[in-house]
Design an enzyme around this catalytic site. Structure first.
Site, PDB file in Angstrom:
ATOM      1  CE1 TYR A 169       0.673   1.539   4.316  1.00 36.98           C
ATOM      2  CE2 TYR A 169       0.820  -0.855   4.477  1.00 36.98           C
ATOM      3  CZ  TYR A 169       1.067   0.406   5.002  1.00 36.98           C
ATOM      4  OH  TYR A 169       1.709   0.534   6.207  1.00 36.98           O
ATOM      5  CB  CYS A 170       1.975   3.787  -1.653  1.00 35.57           C
ATOM      6  SG  CYS A 170       1.265   3.502  -3.286  1.00 35.57           S
ATOM      7  CB  THR A 171      -0.033   8.401  -0.724  1.00 31.56           C
ATOM      8  OG1 THR A 171       1.043   8.502   0.192  1.00 31.56           O
ATOM      9  CG2 THR A 171      -1.022   9.532  -0.468  1.00 31.56           C
TER      10      THR A 171
END
Length: 298
Positions: free
Chosen positions: A184-186
Site C-alpha cells: 500500500y501507499c498514498t
C-alpha cells in the site's frame, strides 16, 4: 467564496512525446491557476495539484479530453488554499524513481506483471479468508509510516524509493515470499511498480491496495485496518480520516504523541522531524539526531 481543492492522480500509459505532454500540462495548469507537482515519463503521468474548485474542475475536464488520460482515477481532497508554493512540471525516466526503469512494461491498459489490485472491500475479504497470514507491506518512505500505517505493517528502512530495491534484495523479507503480501501507499502509484519488482524477485502472492490509502479511507475511515494519520506532500502535511485519531508519531524533544512534522532547525539541515505544538510554545528547538526516541512500527 473560494473553495480550495487538491487532486491526486496517475495514469500508466505509453507516451510517445513526454515533452509535448509537459508543455501542455504546464500551459493547462497556468491557464487554470493551479500549483503542484506533475511528473511525466514515457510510461505516463503522476500529479498532485491544487487550486480553486471551479479551476480544478476545468483542469480535470481538459485532462480527460486527452484519450490516454480519459480514465484517470481522480482523488479529491479539501485544501487549505495556496497549498503548493509553485508549479513544477518535469519529464523524468521513471514516474516513481525506484531506479529500475528497464523492469517496467507498460501498455495502454497499464502496468504488466504487477500485483493483483484489491478494492477496499476485497482487502477485507482477503483478511477474513487468511487472517493473520496476510502481511501489509508499506510502499512509502519510512518517515511517512511513522505517523500512520496499517495494522502490524512491515515498514522497510527506506529514506527514498531508490532504497526499496536494496531492501527487497537484502534477504530480510524472504520469509514473506510465500505469504499473501498486500502493498500500500498514498494513492497507489508506488505499489504499481513495487509489486512488479517484488514478483520479479520471487514474491509469489502479491497484492496492491487499489487507490491506495486515500481510497481505503474513503470507504472505512478509522473503522478498518488503518491506524493514525496520512502524510501528504502539501501545505497540510498530514490528514486524518475521522475524529479522535491517536497519533502514532513521537515528538523528537519530549516523546509525546504527535503527527506534526517541521523542518530541523540545526544549521542548513532540511530534514523533517516530529515536533509537538507544546514544545514549540515552550520555545524548544527541533533538531534531528538529538532524540533517543524510537517509533514502534509493529
Amino acid at each position: 467564496m473560494a473553495v480550495p481543492k487538491i487532486i491526486l492522480f496517475y495514469v500508466f500509459t505509453p507516451l510517445a512525446d513526454p515533452d509535448a505532454i509537459r508543455l501542455w500540462q504546464r500551459s493547462l495548469c497556468e491557464q487554470h491557476n493551479l500549483k503542484g507537482r506533475i511528473i511525466i515519463s514515457p510510461d505516463g503521468i503522476n500529479a498532485t495539484v491544487g487550486g480553486e474548485l471551479d479551476d480544478v474542475k476545468r483542469y480535470v475536464r481538459a485532462l480527460k479530453s486527452y484519450a490516454p488520460f480519459k480514465n484517470a482515477d481522480i482523488k479529491w481532497s479539501e485544501g487549505l488554499g495556496d497549498d503548493f508554493p509553485r508549479l513544477s512540471v518535469k519529464v523524468r525516466p521513471e514516474l516513481v524513481t525506484f531506479g529500475a526503469p528497464g523492469e517496467l512494461k507498460v501498455t495502454p491498459d497499464g502496468v504488466l506483471g504487477g500485483g493483483q489490485h484489491l478494492k477496499p472491500h476485497e482487502l477485507h475479504e482477503l483478511m477474513d479468508q487468511h487472517g493473520k497470514d496476510v502481511v501489509f507491506f508499506d510502499g512509502r518512505n519510512a518517515m511517512e509510516a511513522e505517523i500512520g500505517r496499517f495494522h502490524n505493517a512491515v515498514v522497510p528502512h527506506t529514506e527514498t524509493t531508490r532504497d526499496f530495491l536494496a531492501e527487497i534484495e537484502s534477504g530480510k523479507y524472504d520469509d514473506l515470499k510465500d505469504k499473501p503480501v498486500v502493498t500500500y501507499c498514498t494513492g497507489g502509484i508506488r505499489c504499481e511498480v513495487l509489486t512488479v519488482l517484488m514478483k520479479n524477485r520471487g514474491f509469489q502472492d502479491v497484492y496492491q491496495l487499489d487507490g491506495g490509502i486515500v481510497r481505503y479511507a474513503e470507504a472505512y475511515g478509522n473503522e478498518g485496518y488503518w491506524d493514525g494519520s496520512l502524510y501528504v506532500f502539501d501545505k497540510r502535511m498530514h490528514v486524518e480520516f475521522g475524529d479522535d485519531v491517536k497519533p502514532l508519531g513521537r515528538c523528537c524533544v519530549c516523546g509525546q504523541p504527535t503527527a506534526r512534522y517541521v523542518n530541523c532547525r540545526q544549521g542548513s539541515c532540511d530534514e523533517q522531524v516530529l515536533f509537538c505544538e507544546e514544545c514549540e510554545r515552550a520555545g524548544k528547538s527541533p533538531q534531528c539526531g538529538t532524540s533517543d526516541i524510537r517509533v514502534d512500527m509493529s
